[in-house]
Design an enzyme around this catalytic site. Structure first.
Site, PDB file in Angstrom:
ATOM      1  N   ASP A 288       0.824  -1.203   0.000  1.00 23.78           N
ATOM      2  CA  ASP A 288       0.000   0.000   0.000  1.00 23.78           C
ATOM      3  C   ASP A 288       0.860   1.255   0.000  1.00 23.78           C
ATOM      4  O   ASP A 288       2.068   1.212   0.265  1.00 23.78           O
ATOM      5  CB  ASP A 288      -0.891   0.025   1.243  1.00 23.78           C
TER       6      ASP A 288
ATOM      7  N   TYR B  34       6.509  -9.531   7.253  1.00 23.04           N
ATOM      8  CA  TYR B  34       6.513  -8.094   7.495  1.00 23.04           C
ATOM      9  C   TYR B  34       7.013  -7.804   8.914  1.00 23.04           C
ATOM     10  O   TYR B  34       6.857  -8.632   9.828  1.00 23.04           O
ATOM     11  CB  TYR B  34       5.101  -7.509   7.372  1.00 23.04           C
TER      12      TYR B  34
END
Length: 287
Positions: free
Chosen positions: A52, A128
């Site tokens: 994103d 992540y």
């Protein structure tokens, strides 16, 4: 066509995400422009996980297919250049020259992709990290682009317990932003919290894939636990209810970094890609 693997790092602060968008600066658009300039004609990248706007990466992976003419231009050997085992390896250095001296996106490695390799579909997992500076550690302006600030003293032990309780194969609809015709069933392989040497809270999150906003929602839920607003059991109840809730905040993109993408042994790459295509035909979006 020949396939090239690119390992990529970027600071997502000034990008509008990975995916190419008309009139907007994106990671894909920037890299395709640089590589196309070297190859002599347009190229199209396929990425392991689209990130994103504002999300960073230190271990992103993409592939690109090039024709014979593009391959020839990419593998031109310059005078006095050292011998290399892989003729595509120097492309990383050439892209650095196109991207500039201090770029916010960088190709850390270029290599000829093994047979069957697909950056997206061959991947078995993505990892992540999410960084939070709470009031225990305070604010460091040098880390502002990759760390989210939370104005509270967070209980890292409670957050770690809550995170570990969400691991497994579940429908994470309550922790994902809905996308039409996209599954929210994911296998969360690892989720834990620790404080690093400077006291910053760091989440480690690994899954087979992530749906839209999943990591930032999971992190936000754990912060609510760290603040004493929710319990570990409550997070599991939210998960099982399969509905989005306003009981916690989805945290900012700035604290999130894609650190690693996992792949099987070379001889299993094609088989893995085929299996994944059958199971999932919508893009995964990390963040």
């Amino acid at each position: 066509m020949r396939r090239i693997r690119l390992d990529i790092a970027y600071d997502g602060t000034h990008f509008r995400g990975w995916a190419r968008q008309p009139g907007l600066r994106t990671v894909q658009g920037t890299l395709e422009g640089a590589l196309g300039r070297i190859a002599g004609s347009p190229v199209q990248l396929v990425v392991a996980g689209r990130t994103d706007a504002g999300v960073h990466a230190s271990g992103q992976v993409a592939h690109v297919d090039v024709d014979d003419a593009q391959w020839e231009r990419l593998t031109i050997k310059r005078r006095n250049a050292p011998e290399v085992a892989d003729p595509i390896e120097p492309v990383a250095k050439r892209m650095a020259g196109v991207l500039g001296q201090y770029p916010d996106v960088f190709v850390t490695r270029a290599s000829t992709a093994p047979e069957g390799f697909d950056a997206r579909f061959s991947a078995t997992w993505r990892r992540y990290a999410y960084r939070i500076a709470d009031q225990v550690v305070g604010y460091d302006p040098m880390e502002r682009h990759r760390t989210t600030t939370v104005r509270a003293d967070l209980d890292v032990a409670a957050m770690d317990e809550a995170a570990r309780g969400l691991v497994g194969l579940w429908d994470f609809a309550a922790y994902c932003k809905p996308r039409p015709e996209s599954t929210t069933i994911r296998t969360l392989l690892e989720f834990d919290w620790r404080r690093d040497a400077e006291g910053v809270l760091v989440a480690n999150v690994r899954a087979d894939a992530f749906c839209h906003s999943m990591v930032r929602a999971l992190v936000g839920a754990c912060v609510a636990v760290g603040e004493g607003k929710l319990t570990a059991e409550h997070l599991r109840i939210i998960r099982d209810n399969l509905e989005r809730t306003s009981e916690f905040k989805v945290l900012a993109a700035r604290g999130l970094t894609l650190t690693e993408v996992g792949y099987p042994a070379d001889e299993l790459l094609g088989q893995r890609a085929e299996q994944t295509r059958k199971r999932r035909d919508s893009d995964e979006v990390g963040g």
